[in-house]
Design a protein around this motif. Structure first.
Motif, PDB file in Angstrom:
ATOM      1  N   SER A  96       7.516   1.057  -8.294  1.00  0.00           N
ATOM      2  CA  SER A  96       8.317   2.021  -7.304  1.00  0.00           C
ATOM      3  C   SER A  96       9.042   0.884  -6.522  1.00  0.00           C
ATOM      4  CB  SER A  96       7.435   2.764  -6.614  1.00  0.00           C
ATOM      5  OG  SER A  96       6.619   2.257  -5.628  1.00  0.00           O
ATOM      6  N   VAL A  97       8.611  -0.251  -6.198  1.00  0.00           N
ATOM      7  CA  VAL A  97       9.326  -0.872  -5.175  1.00  0.00           C
ATOM      8  C   VAL A  97       9.704  -2.415  -5.706  1.00  0.00           C
ATOM      9  CG1 VAL A  97       7.034  -1.829  -4.287  1.00  0.00           C
ATOM     10  CG2 VAL A  97       9.015  -1.828  -2.996  1.00  0.00           C
ATOM     11  N   SER A  98      10.538  -3.143  -5.443  1.00  0.00           N
ATOM     12  CA  SER A  98      10.880  -4.447  -5.850  1.00  0.00           C
ATOM     13  C   SER A  98      10.598  -5.467  -4.781  1.00  0.00           C
ATOM     14  CB  SER A  98      12.539  -4.425  -6.095  1.00  0.00           C
ATOM     15  OG  SER A  98      13.094  -4.218  -5.032  1.00  0.00           O
ATOM     16  N   VAL A  99      10.812  -6.761  -5.087  1.00  0.00           N
ATOM     17  CA  VAL A  99      10.402  -7.849  -3.926  1.00  0.00           C
ATOM     18  C   VAL A  99      11.627  -7.670  -3.087  1.00  0.00           C
ATOM     19  CG1 VAL A  99      10.680 -10.410  -3.637  1.00  0.00           C
ATOM     20  CG2 VAL A  99       9.269  -9.240  -5.460  1.00  0.00           C
ATOM     21  N   PHE A 153       0.181  -6.965  -5.013  1.00  0.00           N
ATOM     22  CA  PHE A 153      -0.837  -5.766  -5.035  1.00  0.00           C
ATOM     23  C   PHE A 153      -2.235  -5.880  -5.514  1.00  0.00           C
ATOM     24  CE2 PHE A 153       3.585  -3.901  -6.180  1.00  0.00           C
ATOM     25  CZ  PHE A 153       3.124  -2.723  -5.122  1.00  0.00           C
ATOM     26  N   LEU A 154      -2.533  -7.354  -6.191  1.00  0.00           N
ATOM     27  CA  LEU A 154      -4.069  -7.383  -6.309  1.00  0.00           C
ATOM     28  C   LEU A 154      -4.506  -7.756  -5.062  1.00  0.00           C
ATOM     29  CD1 LEU A 154      -5.823  -8.121  -8.732  1.00  0.00           C
ATOM     30  CD2 LEU A 154      -5.022 -10.554  -8.595  1.00  0.00           C
ATOM     31  N   SER A 155      -3.797  -8.551  -4.354  1.00  0.00           N
ATOM     32  CA  SER A 155      -4.339  -8.728  -2.893  1.00  0.00           C
ATOM     33  C   SER A 155      -4.478  -7.682  -2.146  1.00  0.00           C
ATOM     34  CB  SER A 155      -3.138  -9.687  -2.016  1.00  0.00           C
ATOM     35  OG  SER A 155      -3.424 -11.019  -2.022  1.00  0.00           O
ATOM     36  N   VAL A 156      -3.735  -6.277  -2.381  1.00  0.00           N
ATOM     37  CA  VAL A 156      -3.872  -5.170  -1.769  1.00  0.00           C
ATOM     38  C   VAL A 156      -5.442  -4.579  -1.879  1.00  0.00           C
ATOM     39  CG1 VAL A 156      -3.314  -2.782  -1.752  1.00  0.00           C
ATOM     40  CG2 VAL A 156      -1.551  -4.432  -1.539  1.00  0.00           C
ATOM     41  N   GLU A 216       0.810  -1.104  -0.009  1.00  0.00           N
ATOM     42  CA  GLU A 216      -0.101  -0.005  -0.016  1.00  0.00           C
ATOM     43  C   GLU A 216       0.695   1.271  -0.091  1.00  0.00           C
ATOM     44  OE1 GLU A 216      -2.680  -0.332   3.578  1.00  0.00           O
ATOM     45  OE2 GLU A 216      -4.193  -1.502   2.438  1.00  0.00           O
ATOM     46  N   LYS A 217       1.805   1.293   0.890  1.00  0.00           N
ATOM     47  CA  LYS A 217       2.773   2.408   0.697  1.00  0.00           C
ATOM     48  C   LYS A 217       3.574   2.579  -0.589  1.00  0.00           C
ATOM     49  CE  LYS A 217       3.924   1.784   5.836  1.00  0.00           C
ATOM     50  NZ  LYS A 217       4.931   1.222   6.796  1.00  0.00           N
ATOM     51  N   ALA A 218       3.785   1.518  -1.242  1.00  0.00           N
ATOM     52  CA  ALA A 218       4.500   1.345  -2.436  1.00  0.00           C
ATOM     53  C   ALA A 218       3.831   1.994  -3.495  1.00  0.00           C
ATOM     54  CB  ALA A 218       5.128   0.414  -2.518  1.00  0.00           C
ATOM     55  N   ARG A 250      -4.266   4.908   0.718  1.00  0.00           N
ATOM     56  CA  ARG A 250      -3.933   3.490   0.832  1.00  0.00           C
ATOM     57  C   ARG A 250      -3.298   3.168  -0.615  1.00  0.00           C
ATOM     58  NH1 ARG A 250      -7.929   0.376   4.584  1.00  0.00           N
ATOM     59  NH2 ARG A 250      -6.751  -1.540   4.083  1.00  0.00           N
ATOM     60  N   GLY A 251      -3.395   4.048  -1.616  1.00  0.00           N
ATOM     61  CA  GLY A 251      -2.815   3.878  -2.913  1.00  0.00           C
ATOM     62  C   GLY A 251      -3.570   3.089  -3.933  1.00  0.00           C
ATOM     63  N   ILE A 252      -4.705   2.651  -3.301  1.00  0.00           N
ATOM     64  CA  ILE A 252      -5.674   1.959  -4.219  1.00  0.00           C
ATOM     65  C   ILE A 252      -5.865   2.804  -5.860  1.00  0.00           C
ATOM     66  CG2 ILE A 252      -7.881   0.745  -4.459  1.00  0.00           C
ATOM     67  CD1 ILE A 252      -5.856  -0.327  -2.499  1.00  0.00           C
ATOM     68  N   PHE A 253      -6.078   3.981  -5.590  1.00  0.00           N
ATOM     69  CA  PHE A 253      -6.468   4.891  -6.747  1.00  0.00           C
ATOM     70  C   PHE A 253      -5.531   4.536  -7.973  1.00  0.00           C
ATOM     71  CE2 PHE A 253      -3.160   7.256  -4.566  1.00  0.00           C
ATOM     72  CZ  PHE A 253      -2.463   8.054  -5.787  1.00  0.00           C
ATOM     73  N   ARG A 254      -4.062   4.390  -7.557  1.00  0.00           N
ATOM     74  CA  ARG A 254      -3.287   4.017  -8.645  1.00  0.00           C
ATOM     75  C   ARG A 254      -3.755   3.081  -9.693  1.00  0.00           C
ATOM     76  NH1 ARG A 254       0.612   7.894  -8.321  1.00  0.00           N
ATOM     77  NH2 ARG A 254       1.548   8.446  -6.140  1.00  0.00           N
TER      78      ARG A 254
END
Length: 195
Positions: free
Chosen positions: A32-35, A60-63, A22-24, A105-109
């Protein structure tokens, strides 16, 4: 030999990974983030990540899925407790809460075509589409709570709310985002209750 985790540890690791994702999402999106960065932030071995998710895109799908499930209960509970004497303000507060959660929570992205394509590439077209459909169905359900009989009116309110959500993709260009969102949502609510 792979490390084994208790059920409680597995639950906590999964939640921490979702929080970091979510932060990413909020700060820059899927790329913006790697594993490697995610596992460093959560303090787990990289192999442990793959016990939970096949890819970061699946994370991200789980988010998205976790958000929808959590919001379903919260929003419907808030709608049950509306202050009938201050209906416009109460409804504005509910929709502002939902919108701010989607934003913070970044969901809009995930509404962005590029972000959506990145997730689809690894999870498959139908998996993301199904999850987005469930989110949109939830949002439509919130509007249908108001007993809007005309399907065109329901579509109109839903589409107007989606317009507000799409504006979040350009939040960095909006001087006072919270105020702008609140005014936009209040205008939509005034239309909703004025019918």
């Amino acid at each position: 030999m792979p490390k084994t985790y208790t059920e409680e540890e597995r639950k906590n690791i999964r939640l921490m990974l979702i929080e970091e994702a979510e932060k990413a999402l909020f700060h820059g999106g899927v790329e913006s983030v790697s594993v490697d960065e995610l596992v460093r932030r959560v303090s787990i071995p990289k192999g442990t990540f793959y016990l939970f998710f096949k890819s970061k895109e699946e994370l991200f799908l789980s988010v998205l899925s976790s958000f929808r499930t959590e919001m379903n209960d919260k929003i419907l509970a808030l709608l049950q407790e509306l202050d009938e004497n201050h209906i416009v303000t109460s409804l504005t507060d509910v929709f502002m809460f939902l919108t701010w959660e989607l934003y913070s929570r970044g969901i809009f992205r995930i509404l962005d075509e590029h972000e959506e394509a990145l997730i689809r590439k690894k999870t498959g077209l139908t998996v993301l589409s199904d999850e987005m459909d469930r989110l949109f169905s939830f949002l439509r359900e919130v509007f249908s709570y108001f007993a809007i009989d005309d399907e065109n009116d329901l579509d109109g309110f839903f589409t107007s709310y989606m317009l507000i959500l799409y504006s979040l993709l350009h939040a960095d260009k909006i001087k006072d985002l919270r105020l702008a969102l609140r005014l936009s949502i209040r205008g939509l609510i005034l239309q909703l209750v004025g019918e």
